[in-house]
Design an enzyme around this catalytic site. Sequence first.
Site, PDB file in Angstrom:
ATOM      1  CD  GLU A  48      -2.809  -1.190   2.368  1.00 31.16           C
ATOM      2  OE1 GLU A  48      -2.754  -0.623   3.357  1.00 31.16           O
ATOM      3  OE2 GLU A  48      -3.954  -2.276   2.204  1.00 31.16           O
ATOM      4  CD  GLU A  52      -4.763  -7.898   1.520  1.00 32.42           C
ATOM      5  OE1 GLU A  52      -5.742  -7.369   2.107  1.00 32.42           O
ATOM      6  OE2 GLU A  52      -3.807  -7.761   1.688  1.00 32.42           O
TER       7      GLU A  52
END
Length: 350
Positions: free
Chosen positions: A153, A259
Amino acid sequence: MKNCFFCILFPLIFSFHENDKGIDNMDQALYKNADFSVGVAIKIKRLKNDAIYKRLVLEQFNSFTAENIMKPSYLHPEKDVFYFEDADYLAEFCKKNNKRLHGHTLVWHKSLPPWIENFKGNKAAWEAMLKEHIKTIIIHYKGYINSWDVVNEAFNDDGSLRKNIWLKNIGESYIEKSFIYANEADSSAKLFYNDFNLEASRTKLNTVLQFVAELKSRGIKIDGIGMQMHVKHYYPDINAINQAAFKVQENGLLVHYSELSVSLNKKNKNLTLTNEMLTLQKKKIKEIVEGYMKLKKDAQFGITVWGLSDPAVAWQRDKNNDWPFLFDQNYNPKPAYYGFLEALTENQKN
Ligand code: XIL
């Protein structure tokens, strides 16, 4: 001991109890029907203490990712202290049961231990600290973990770099340095950049791909992209998801849906789950898996779901419920589970 009455009776009672939940037919195991890895994020407490959870993750998945216990605050709680106990348990468990363990995650703006947040030093000191952090962990798990989400991220949706402590103290080279240190620690490991919204924001995806291509052009090893794939049943559109994955593949990178979760609670309202919502979720999961199966085999690192069973974990919702996973709160398979399975069985036989 051999003829102990309870030793015979107890396992019988337990196996009976375990079998009243979950999938009865073992042939329905997701991973056994897939020719790519099918993974799940693992909650270590449940793996240790919940027999049904343990049986289901073993039966359905062949790749595990630690949901939390391999993040920096867990593995590296103090400057000179590494805490490997829980993650070692998981690593041994995976080795024993022949499951792939994917490492998540080494460098992130969240889950930082206070000592890193408060670290004082110049750029060189920060780099040395980052290097030690990455190398110690990767070297510890050599032979157990052969793939890592090295950086997590690092970009915002508008393509700018996230202003985290690594950027502030090292500059944007913290990203390439992280990959370099990881490769120095284990040159055989597959190294991933992992992020969310890559399937939804073209700007973010294009920036990440350009950034990665530039690093690779300078000889820095990055093997793949983790597309987190926290999606909603209505967004993004399946064509956008598929196009994004193809783009990653075209860039010569492995594609990990790292995910996967399919949220049902559109506006975080106080909803109850309906059959219609479950059907929409099934459709979405099926489309996502079908799209993934159209990628080249050698680009498919796998699909990992970010949890076994509902409800959603706290970060995925505000105050209301959501049901983003394949099994319900009683560990019964949801329509979404059958959507995943149908995508595998219907498409692979063609
Ligand atoms: C989440 C876990 O699922 C939660 O249990 C924890 O409280 C916060 O982190 N992106 C990631 C994951 O890369 O590590 C995050 O996991 C979810 C978003």
